[in-house]
Design an enzyme around this catalytic site. Structure first.
Site, PDB file in Angstrom:
ATOM      1  N   ARG A  51     -40.981  86.823 -23.772  1.00 24.60           N
ATOM      2  CA  ARG A  51     -41.647  87.841 -24.586  1.00 24.60           C
ATOM      3  C   ARG A  51     -43.161  87.709 -24.607  1.00 24.60           C
ATOM      4  O   ARG A  51     -43.872  88.699 -24.403  1.00 24.60           O
ATOM      5  CB  ARG A  51     -41.161  87.767 -26.045  1.00 24.60           C
ATOM      6  CG  ARG A  51     -39.877  88.487 -26.311  1.00 24.60           C
ATOM      7  CD  ARG A  51     -39.118  87.743 -27.373  1.00 24.60           C
ATOM      8  NE  ARG A  51     -38.718  86.468 -26.826  1.00 24.60           N
ATOM      9  CZ  ARG A  51     -37.581  86.310 -26.146  1.00 24.60           C
ATOM     10  NH1 ARG A  51     -36.747  87.292 -26.019  1.00 24.60           N
ATOM     11  NH2 ARG A  51     -37.276  85.142 -25.605  1.00 24.60           N
ATOM     12  N   THR A  52     -43.655  86.514 -24.889  1.00 26.06           N
ATOM     13  CA  THR A  52     -45.097  86.401 -25.139  1.00 26.06           C
ATOM     14  C   THR A  52     -45.881  86.702 -23.867  1.00 26.06           C
ATOM     15  O   THR A  52     -46.819  87.507 -23.869  1.00 26.06           O
ATOM     16  CB  THR A  52     -45.433  85.001 -25.682  1.00 26.06           C
ATOM     17  OG1 THR A  52     -44.530  84.711 -26.743  1.00 26.06           O
ATOM     18  CG2 THR A  52     -46.858  84.951 -26.204  1.00 26.06           C
ATOM     19  N   LYS A  80     -51.844  68.518 -10.405  1.00 26.93           N
ATOM     20  CA  LYS A  80     -52.602  67.431  -9.756  1.00 26.93           C
ATOM     21  C   LYS A  80     -53.375  66.608 -10.770  1.00 26.93           C
ATOM     22  O   LYS A  80     -54.165  65.750 -10.407  1.00 26.93           O
ATOM     23  CB  LYS A  80     -53.589  68.031  -8.745  1.00 26.93           C
ATOM     24  CG  LYS A  80     -52.953  68.885  -7.667  1.00 26.93           C
ATOM     25  CD  LYS A  80     -54.057  69.497  -6.802  1.00 26.93           C
ATOM     26  CE  LYS A  80     -53.579  70.781  -6.154  1.00 26.93           C
ATOM     27  NZ  LYS A  80     -54.709  71.639  -5.740  1.00 26.93           N
ATOM     28  N   ARG A 101     -50.272  79.316 -23.296  1.00 24.18           N
ATOM     29  CA  ARG A 101     -49.189  78.571 -23.959  1.00 24.18           C
ATOM     30  C   ARG A 101     -49.148  77.182 -23.352  1.00 24.18           C
ATOM     31  O   ARG A 101     -49.237  77.020 -22.131  1.00 24.18           O
ATOM     32  CB  ARG A 101     -47.846  79.254 -23.775  1.00 24.18           C
ATOM     33  CG  ARG A 101     -46.701  78.393 -24.281  1.00 24.18           C
ATOM     34  CD  ARG A 101     -45.403  79.121 -24.356  1.00 24.18           C
ATOM     35  NE  ARG A 101     -45.420  80.119 -25.426  1.00 24.18           N
ATOM     36  CZ  ARG A 101     -44.348  80.813 -25.798  1.00 24.18           C
ATOM     37  NH1 ARG A 101     -43.196  80.620 -25.179  1.00 24.18           N
ATOM     38  NH2 ARG A 101     -44.419  81.695 -26.767  1.00 24.18           N
ATOM     39  N   HIS A 129     -48.344  79.790 -33.537  1.00 27.98           N
ATOM     40  CA  HIS A 129     -48.046  80.875 -32.607  1.00 27.98           C
ATOM     41  C   HIS A 129     -48.586  82.166 -33.245  1.00 27.98           C
ATOM     42  O   HIS A 129     -47.812  83.018 -33.709  1.00 27.98           O
ATOM     43  CB  HIS A 129     -46.540  80.938 -32.373  1.00 27.98           C
ATOM     44  CG  HIS A 129     -46.102  81.786 -31.215  1.00 27.98           C
ATOM     45  ND1 HIS A 129     -46.950  82.666 -30.548  1.00 27.98           N
ATOM     46  CD2 HIS A 129     -44.891  81.901 -30.596  1.00 27.98           C
ATOM     47  CE1 HIS A 129     -46.266  83.270 -29.584  1.00 27.98           C
ATOM     48  NE2 HIS A 129     -45.028  82.816 -29.593  1.00 27.98           N
TER      49      HIS A 129
HETATM   50  N1   CP Z   1     -41.059  84.566 -29.438  1.00 31.61           N
HETATM   51  C1   CP Z   1     -41.478  83.966 -28.321  1.00 31.61           C
HETATM   52  O1   CP Z   1     -42.504  83.269 -28.321  1.00 31.61           O
HETATM   53  O2   CP Z   1     -40.709  84.203 -27.213  1.00 31.61           O
HETATM   54  P1   CP Z   1     -40.987  83.609 -25.772  1.00 31.61           P
HETATM   55  O3   CP Z   1     -40.852  82.118 -25.874  1.00 31.61           O
HETATM   56  O4   CP Z   1     -39.972  84.246 -24.872  1.00 31.61           O
HETATM   57  O5   CP Z   1     -42.398  83.977 -25.399  1.00 31.61           O
END
Ligand code: CP
Length: 306
Positions: A51-52, A80, A101, A129
């Protein structure tokens, strides 16, 4: 350079502005289709995501911009041994904004401190998040009409669930909010979130391991997955993973306008039999996330241009 690492990096007024822009994008998408023409978003994802990452990328394409993408630790020079700091400096030479991320808490902050372009934290370990919280806020606003006076149940892995920590921080700034924290003993909300947010601002909360006891009081029920990737011990994960499974029979005592949320991915926490219940809002969250990420990209690029 303005970055967003924590939801508290955005004031309540800025959240209102982002919510209003997202609603305008929903109502008038054609107004925004070239808003980021010739701009590039770099998505640096060193942890799995559906999703993100895809919603950031869809957001940038729908704004008329372009995307550069690194997925997984093995496809970039991180494999590396390149540091987050050097990666951020390098990507700043190619892109206009970064969404990152990373499995380590604090990695997004390190990137922001070294990049010369805005950095958006797309999840750093078990810490924060913020853009999931933006998706959550738009969902709550559209479903409940606003934020004040809500009783919010958070259920599952409150220890490692970074979306829970960010949502508590965000909601703590609205009036008459009450939290019901439902988890097994081992997955209770970390004391730093309790001390720095709930206790500091005098927010009422109940801690329990019994979901059904307090379900009738809830306006929002935010279910979460037990975060397998953050466990040191597989046995503990297997013992705890199915502690809470929401099934239609358990909803008998819930409010008729309960908003059932989940940041997804879902493993077993919400039965698929609930998906067609009008109270199920978790796929609405997915779509709302794209609109809020569009609004955030627009805001940060606009500020960077000044
Ligand atoms: N909600 C969420 O962060 O989903 P993903 O891990 O799929 O990005």
């Amino acid at each position: 350079m303005r970055s967003v690492i924590d939801i508290l990096d955005l004031s309540v007024e800025e959240l209102d502005e982002l919510l209003a822009v997202a609603q305008d994008i929903i109502d008038n998408p054609e107004k925004y289709q070239n808003a980021c023409a010739h701009k590039k978003l770099a998505t640096l994802f060193f942890e799995p995501s559906t999703r993100t990452r895809l919603s950031f990328e869809a957001a940038m394409y729908e704004l008329g911009g372009n995307v550069l993408s690194v997925t997984g630790g093995n496809t970039s020079s991180v494999a590396k041994g390149e540091s987050v700091a050097d990666t951020a400096k390098t990507v700043s030479c190619y892109a206009d904004i970064i969404a990152m991320r990373h499995p380590k808490e604090g990695a997004a902050l390190v990137a922001a401190n070294n990049a010369s372009i805005p950095v958006i934290n797309a999840g750093d370990g078990g810490h924060c998040h913020p853009t999931q919280t933006l998706a959550d806020l738009l969902t709550i606003k559209r479903e409940k009409g606003g934020f004040d006076g809500l009783t919010i149940g958070l259920c599952g892995d409150l220890k490692f669930g970074r979306t829970v920590h960010s949502l508590i921080n965000a909601m703590s700034r609205y009036r008459d909010i009450r939290f019901i924290l439902v988890s097994p003993e081992e997955l209770k909300l970390p004391s730093y979130v309790k001390n720095e947010t709930l206790k500091k601002y005098g927010l009422p909360y109940v801690q329990t391991n019994d979901l059904l006891e307090h379900l009738p009081e809830m306006d929002v029920l935010y279910m979460t997955r037990v975060q397998r990737e953050r466990f040191f011990n597989e046995e503990d994960y297997l013992r705890l993973k199915d502690t809470y499974v929401l099934t239609p029979d358990k909803l008998k005592t819930a409010k008729s306008d309960l908003c059932i949320m989940h940041p997804l991915p879902r493993v077993n926490e919400i039965s698929v039999a609930i998906d067609n219940d009008p109270r199920a809002c978790y796929f609405k969250q997915v779509l709302n996330g794209k609109y809020m990420r569009m609004a955030l990209i627009l805001k940060l690029l606009k500020e960077a241009a000044v």
